[in-house]
Enzyme design. Structure first.
Site, PDB file in Angstrom:
ATOM      1  N   LYS A  80       0.864  -1.182   0.000  1.00 40.96           N
ATOM      2  CA  LYS A  80       0.000   0.000   0.000  1.00 40.96           C
ATOM      3  C   LYS A  80       0.897   1.227   0.000  1.00 40.96           C
ATOM      4  CE  LYS A  80      -4.558   0.570   0.324  1.00 40.96           C
ATOM      5  NZ  LYS A  80      -5.622  -0.302  -0.161  1.00 40.96           N
ATOM      6  N   GLY A 180     -24.369   2.798   2.552  1.00 39.47           N
ATOM      7  CA  GLY A 180     -23.497   3.385   1.535  1.00 39.47           C
ATOM      8  C   GLY A 180     -23.911   2.971   0.141  1.00 39.47           C
ATOM      9  N   GLY A 182     -22.450   4.011  -2.818  1.00 44.39           N
ATOM     10  CA  GLY A 182     -21.405   4.527  -3.703  1.00 44.39           C
ATOM     11  C   GLY A 182     -21.162   3.563  -4.849  1.00 44.39           C
ATOM     12  N   VAL A 184     -19.731   0.698  -5.076  1.00 44.88           N
ATOM     13  CA  VAL A 184     -20.074  -0.709  -4.817  1.00 44.88           C
ATOM     14  C   VAL A 184     -21.529  -0.842  -4.357  1.00 44.88           C
ATOM     15  CG1 VAL A 184     -19.481  -2.815  -3.562  1.00 44.88           C
ATOM     16  CG2 VAL A 184     -17.689  -1.165  -4.101  1.00 44.88           C
ATOM     17  N   TYR A 186     -24.209   0.887  -4.683  1.00 46.69           N
ATOM     18  CA  TYR A 186     -25.285   1.093  -5.658  1.00 46.69           C
ATOM     19  C   TYR A 186     -25.446  -0.143  -6.548  1.00 46.69           C
ATOM     20  CZ  TYR A 186     -28.621   3.814  -8.299  1.00 46.69           C
ATOM     21  OH  TYR A 186     -29.792   4.271  -8.857  1.00 46.69           O
TER      22      TYR A 186
END
Ligand code: NAD
Length: 359
Positions: A80, A180, A182, A184, A186
């Protein structure tokens, strides 16, 4: 902070600090474990309050990527990057090109994608300086947005949990609460609606809630109490740390399966969920669809192969649930153990020298 002590705690391999005088870039790359292959993971940009906080985030997130890639059966390790800065004010072409040049010096030991605070445009700037990038738009040779494939994986996870709990994978008539809506959430609402589920959902953005209500006939809910909704499946698709000491007794669901990273405050929450009879699909298995998609860019992208690998989440979770029941342990600790077994087993196989020797 004692950096080497922190790295030793969770077995990190490498921590790289990149500073560019011209742009003021301050980027940290953490590589957790490359036993299975090069490290893969997104680049986050946040106005961290201290360097220590940025290092901690990079270390924690890179470890999570090792588990996610290994659980998905991918031959990639965990990495990361974090950039210290305010995404609203500190971005520039030069900053991301400088980051791309540092990335290039690693020779493919770490490959980067999007994460919180970074977007396609930032990656396109990086891509002018390095090819060690995944998740570019399709027009630039990438596989595009990962939201839908992640949602497909979450559906597979939900079906595994429904099969294990109720004897059928069918979502028909099941009540699913989504936190949520967003990229994903939706798509998850859309798939769940198509499968005949009764969808209740919340988002702090009223615009997306209105859109989902008119397009998908979801029942809008209050974002502050969605976790307490009476439902069969709770799907956290917004924030991490949703299952914590404060929320755990208020949950009113049979199954938790969603896309958010780090849903549990800590591993002990897994045990408390088991005691409460809530079947938890570990997040790092459930939300691997996006990672599987971008990893496939590196091996010659084929959508049918991606879908096949994402659908494997179903079988994998069934084996996690079964072993957790047999051992009377939490699903998350079993899933972590299974990942560690895969890494250790392949580590032992890799001890045989199988490279081409050249003088
Ligand atoms: P996103 O930013 O597109 O969507 C998040 C949504 O959550 C936004 O609409 C936001 O308004 C809403 N939100 C924020 N706080 C909320 C709250 N308190 N209550 C209700 N809604 C709230 O992000 P995304 O790409 O859809 O990802 C969702 C989660 O899944 C994140 O935790 C992300 O790390 C994780 N994830 C995403 C992918 C992917 O492919 N996009 C892959 C793996 C994991």
């Amino acid at each position: 902070m004692e950096i080497f002590k922190e790295m030793a705690k969770h077995g990190h391999e490498q921590l790289i600090f990149n500073f560019d005088h011209t742009t003021g870039l301050k980027a940290i790359i953490a590589i957790h474990n490359t036993t299975l292959g090069p490290a893969l993971g997104g680049c986050r940009m946040l106005p961290y309050v201290s360097e220590e906080q940025a290092i901690e985030d990079a270390l924690r997130l890179s470890e999570g990527m090792t588990y996610k890639a290994a659980a998905a059966g991918l031959d990639f390790g965990g990495g990361k990057a974090v950039i210290i800065g305010d995404p609203a004010n500190d971005k520039s072409e030069a900053l991301f090109r400088a980051f791309g040049r540092f990335l290039d010096t690693l020779g493919g030991r770490y490959l980067v994608g999007e994460d919180v605070g970074t977007n396609e445009q930032d990656l396109l700037h990086c891509a002018k300086e390095t090819s060690y990038i995944v998740g570019l738009p399709e027009a630039y040779g990438g596989s595009g947005d990962t939201g839908d494939m992640t949602a497909v994986g979450v559906i597979a996870a939900i079906q595994a949990a429904l099969t294990y709990r109720f004897g059928t994978p069918s979502l028909k008539g099941r009540r699913i609460a989504i936190q949520g809506l967003g990229k994903v959430g939706y798509q998850l609402a859309r798939h769940a609606h198509d499968e005949g589920a009764d969808v209740v959902a919340a988002d702090i953005n009223p615009h997306v809630v209105g859109k989902a209500a008119s397009e998908l006939h979801i029942e809008p809910a209050d974002p502050w109490t969605i976790l307490e909704t009476h439902c069969d499946i709770l799907a956290p698709c917004a924030l991490g740390n949703v299952v914590n000491h404060e929320t755990i007794d208020k949950l009113d669901c049979q199954i938790i399966a969603g896309s958010a990273n780090n849903q549990l405050e800590d591993v002990s929450m897994g045990e408390l969920l088991r005691e409460r009879g809530i079947l938890y699909a570990p997040d790092f298995i459930t939300n691997a669809g996006g990672l599987i998609q971008v990893a496939n860019e590196l091996t010659g992208y084929r959508e049918d192969r991606v879908r096949h690998q994402v659908e494997n989440i179903y079988e994998l979770l069934l084996s996690v649930f079964q072993r957790a029941d047999e051992d009377q342990r939490s699903t998350v600790s079993v899933a972590m153990e299974m990942v560690e077994e895969r890494i250790n087993m392949l580590h032992n196989i890799h001890r045989i020298f199988a490279e081409h020797y050249s003088k």
